[in-house]
Scaffold this active site. Structure first.
Site, PDB file in Angstrom:
ATOM      1  N   GLY A  42      10.508   7.762 -10.626  1.00 19.14           N
ATOM      2  CA  GLY A  42      11.766   7.050 -10.394  1.00 19.14           C
ATOM      3  C   GLY A  42      12.856   7.387 -11.407  1.00 19.14           C
ATOM      4  O   GLY A  42      13.860   6.687 -11.500  1.00 19.14           O
ATOM      5  N   GLY A  89       8.123   8.657  -3.953  1.00 22.71           N
ATOM      6  CA  GLY A  89       8.732   7.330  -3.910  1.00 22.71           C
ATOM      7  C   GLY A  89      10.108   7.386  -3.290  1.00 22.71           C
ATOM      8  O   GLY A  89      10.282   7.439  -2.073  1.00 22.71           O
ATOM      9  N   GLY A  90      11.137   7.411  -4.153  1.00 15.66           N
ATOM     10  CA  GLY A  90      12.528   7.324  -3.707  1.00 15.66           C
ATOM     11  C   GLY A  90      12.875   8.226  -2.530  1.00 15.66           C
ATOM     12  O   GLY A  90      13.484   7.784  -1.544  1.00 15.66           O
ATOM     13  N   HIS A  93      -1.223   2.409  -9.231  1.00 13.42           N
ATOM     14  CA  HIS A  93       0.103   3.025  -9.330  1.00 13.42           C
ATOM     15  C   HIS A  93       0.710   2.634 -10.680  1.00 13.42           C
ATOM     16  O   HIS A  93       0.458   1.525 -11.171  1.00 13.42           O
ATOM     17  CB  HIS A  93       0.993   2.546  -8.173  1.00 13.42           C
ATOM     18  CG  HIS A  93       2.328   3.227  -8.163  1.00 13.42           C
ATOM     19  ND1 HIS A  93       3.370   2.799  -8.936  1.00 13.42           N
ATOM     20  CD2 HIS A  93       2.760   4.337  -7.509  1.00 13.42           C
ATOM     21  CE1 HIS A  93       4.415   3.614  -8.739  1.00 13.42           C
ATOM     22  NE2 HIS A  93       4.062   4.554  -7.887  1.00 13.42           N
ATOM     23  N   GLU A 107       3.399   1.482 -11.599  1.00 12.36           N
ATOM     24  CA  GLU A 107       4.083   0.176 -11.653  1.00 12.36           C
ATOM     25  C   GLU A 107       3.066  -0.965 -11.711  1.00 12.36           C
ATOM     26  O   GLU A 107       3.314  -2.005 -12.325  1.00 12.36           O
ATOM     27  CB  GLU A 107       5.044   0.052 -10.455  1.00 12.36           C
ATOM     28  CG  GLU A 107       6.269   0.942 -10.653  1.00 12.36           C
ATOM     29  CD  GLU A 107       6.833   1.577  -9.402  1.00 12.36           C
ATOM     30  OE1 GLU A 107       6.635   1.039  -8.303  1.00 12.36           O
ATOM     31  OE2 GLU A 107       7.481   2.629  -9.531  1.00 12.36           O
ATOM     32  N   GLU A 153       0.533  11.137 -11.626  1.00 15.25           N
ATOM     33  CA  GLU A 153       1.922  10.694 -11.664  1.00 15.25           C
ATOM     34  C   GLU A 153       2.333  10.374 -13.097  1.00 15.25           C
ATOM     35  O   GLU A 153       2.100   9.242 -13.569  1.00 15.25           O
ATOM     36  CB  GLU A 153       2.096   9.445 -10.802  1.00 15.25           C
ATOM     37  CG  GLU A 153       1.767   9.667  -9.344  1.00 15.25           C
ATOM     38  CD  GLU A 153       2.553   8.701  -8.470  1.00 15.25           C
ATOM     39  OE1 GLU A 153       3.323   9.156  -7.635  1.00 15.25           O
ATOM     40  OE2 GLU A 153       2.399   7.479  -8.652  1.00 15.25           O
ATOM     41  N   SER A 188       9.378  11.873  -8.979  1.00 15.34           N
ATOM     42  CA  SER A 188      10.712  12.397  -8.644  1.00 15.34           C
ATOM     43  C   SER A 188      10.684  13.645  -7.760  1.00 15.34           C
ATOM     44  O   SER A 188      11.555  14.507  -7.870  1.00 15.34           O
ATOM     45  CB  SER A 188      11.512  12.664  -9.923  1.00 15.34           C
ATOM     46  OG  SER A 188      11.730  11.447 -10.614  1.00 15.34           O
ATOM     47  N   ASN A 219       5.626   6.522  -0.709  1.00 17.27           N
ATOM     48  CA  ASN A 219       5.421   5.177  -1.259  1.00 17.27           C
ATOM     49  C   ASN A 219       6.774   4.461  -1.216  1.00 17.27           C
ATOM     50  O   ASN A 219       7.665   4.776  -1.991  1.00 17.27           O
ATOM     51  CB  ASN A 219       4.909   5.278  -2.701  1.00 17.27           C
ATOM     52  CG  ASN A 219       4.853   3.927  -3.393  1.00 17.27           C
ATOM     53  OD1 ASN A 219       4.832   2.887  -2.722  1.00 17.27           O
ATOM     54  ND2 ASN A 219       4.825   3.922  -4.713  1.00 17.27           N
ATOM     55  N   TRP A 220       6.882   3.515  -0.315  1.00 15.44           N
ATOM     56  CA  TRP A 220       8.172   2.806  -0.157  1.00 15.44           C
ATOM     57  C   TRP A 220       8.400   1.759  -1.237  1.00 15.44           C
ATOM     58  O   TRP A 220       9.459   1.129  -1.273  1.00 15.44           O
ATOM     59  CB  TRP A 220       8.235   2.131   1.216  1.00 15.44           C
ATOM     60  CG  TRP A 220       8.319   3.057   2.381  1.00 15.44           C
ATOM     61  CD1 TRP A 220       8.447   4.420   2.347  1.00 15.44           C
ATOM     62  CD2 TRP A 220       8.303   2.705   3.764  1.00 15.44           C
ATOM     63  NE1 TRP A 220       8.511   4.925   3.622  1.00 15.44           N
ATOM     64  CE2 TRP A 220       8.426   3.883   4.515  1.00 15.44           C
ATOM     65  CE3 TRP A 220       8.193   1.485   4.449  1.00 15.44           C
ATOM     66  CZ2 TRP A 220       8.440   3.885   5.916  1.00 15.44           C
ATOM     67  CZ3 TRP A 220       8.200   1.490   5.832  1.00 15.44           C
ATOM     68  CH2 TRP A 220       8.327   2.683   6.563  1.00 15.44           C
ATOM     69  N   LYS A 221       7.411   1.504  -2.060  1.00 16.18           N
ATOM     70  CA  LYS A 221       7.512   0.449  -3.084  1.00 16.18           C
ATOM     71  C   LYS A 221       7.962  -0.865  -2.422  1.00 16.18           C
ATOM     72  O   LYS A 221       7.509  -1.172  -1.329  1.00 16.18           O
ATOM     73  CB  LYS A 221       8.455   0.881  -4.207  1.00 16.18           C
ATOM     74  CG  LYS A 221       8.148   2.284  -4.721  1.00 16.18           C
ATOM     75  CD  LYS A 221       8.878   2.624  -5.984  1.00 16.18           C
ATOM     76  CE  LYS A 221       8.713   4.091  -6.284  1.00 16.18           C
ATOM     77  NZ  LYS A 221       8.586   4.378  -7.697  1.00 16.18           N
TER      78      LYS A 221
HETATM   79  C1  PEP Z   1       5.974   6.837  -6.761  1.00 17.53           C
HETATM   80  O1  PEP Z   1       6.422   5.732  -6.501  1.00 17.53           O
HETATM   81  O2  PEP Z   1       4.767   7.038  -6.686  1.00 17.53           O
HETATM   82  C2  PEP Z   1       6.884   7.907  -7.181  1.00 17.53           C
HETATM   83  C3  PEP Z   1       6.383   9.071  -7.519  1.00 17.53           C
HETATM   84  O3  PEP Z   1       8.239   7.599  -7.180  1.00 17.53           O
HETATM   85  P1  PEP Z   1       9.458   8.641  -7.272  1.00 17.53           P
HETATM   86  O4  PEP Z   1       9.161   9.771  -6.304  1.00 17.53           O
HETATM   87  O5  PEP Z   1      10.657   7.864  -6.893  1.00 17.53           O
HETATM   88  O6  PEP Z   1       9.497   9.152  -8.672  1.00 17.53           O
END
Ligand code: PEP
Length: 254
Positions: A170, A230-231, A94, A96, A164, A209, A8-10
């Site tokens: 994040g 994500g990251g 998600h 966010e 999640e 994460s 997930n590039w956000k």
């Molecule tokens: C996400 O955006 O779904 C996520 C899990 O982010 P991260 O891996 O950065 O925690």
């Protein structure tokens, strides 16, 4: 059930970075690995990603959709257009979207239903906040989100679930293997009750994460069928590394 690593590039990357990323991924990955990768780019990069993955088994999807093919919904993205561009999946709910934009479970249920109706696989994200966990409400919260999110869903059509925990997204703080296994087992039991046939083909991804450093302790757990990253997914090499370490942790089976 095939194992998947979804990035997930956000709100990161523009079209040229997206094209370079997909090119690098294609060069580094083995053909059988491509089919285990999914990218959720920002909508502004959708065309670059669609073009980059064309002719490969890499799948991609929208990060958010409005449940209609077109219409008066300023600023939103049409799932029908994503589909036309080659998207196979879309994220729904998600953390966010739930917490920054206040999307309620009932609105998410409409998105799940609409996506299924056009043949796009919804990836319904659920997860508890830190307060929920402190007050022992994790099971109640994720079950409510899953139940309402799937109220109008068709168990004969594909849907994916992503667990999640909000406090792990994040933040660099990853859930422990025990916490992940417990939450996934709660969701698996719910899916089994919903439809045993659907449960047999519905992956439950973990997100929060995940990176190469911590993936090995999570990839082999019961009911962990993949990751939403994500990251760490912003780097093509790291995403592929996570997939490869997952394969190792699962005794070569992905
Ligand atoms: C996400 O955006 O779904 C996520 C899990 O982010 P991260 O891996 O950065 O925690």
């Amino acid at each position: 059930m095939d194992f998947v690593c979804a990035g997930n590039w956000k709100m990161h990357k523009g079209p040229s970075e997206a094209a370079a990323y997909i090119k690098a991924l294609r060069e580094m990955a083995q053909p059988e690995e491509l089919a285990r990768l999914v990218i959720f780019p920002p909508a502004v990069c959708a065309a670059a990603v669609a073009e980059g993955v064309a002719g490969t088994e890499i799948r991609w999807g929208g990060q958010n959709i409005f449940p209609a093919p077109s219409g008066a919904a300023t600023g939103e993205n049409s799932p029908a257009v994503f589909k036309d561009m080659g998207a196979k999946l879309a994220l729904v709910g998600h953390s966010e979207r739930r917490h920054i934009f206040g999307e309620p479970d009932e609105a998410l249920a409409k998105k799940v239903q609409f996506l299924q109706s056009i043949g796009t696989t919804p990836v319904l994200c659920v997860g508890e906040t830190l307060d929920d966990r402190r007050w022992n409400r994790t099971a109640e919260v994720i079950l409510r989100q899953a139940k309402i999110g799937l109220t109008a869903a068709d168990p004969t059509k594909p849907v994916w679930i992503a667990y999640e925990p909000v406090w792990a997204i994040g933040t660099g703080e990853v859930a422990t293997p025990l916490q992940v296994e417990e939450a996934h087992s709660i969701l698996r039991s719910f899916l089994l009750e919903w439809s045993s046939a659907a449960s047999a083909v519905t992956p439950i991804l973990y997100g929060g994460s995940v990176k190469a450093d911590n993936v090995s302790s999570l990839a082999g757990l019961n009911n962990v069928n993949g990751f939403l990253i994500g990251g760490a997914s912003l780097d093509a090499k790291e995403l592929l590394n996570i997939l490869r370490l997952s394969r190792d942790a699962r005794g070569g089976k992905i």
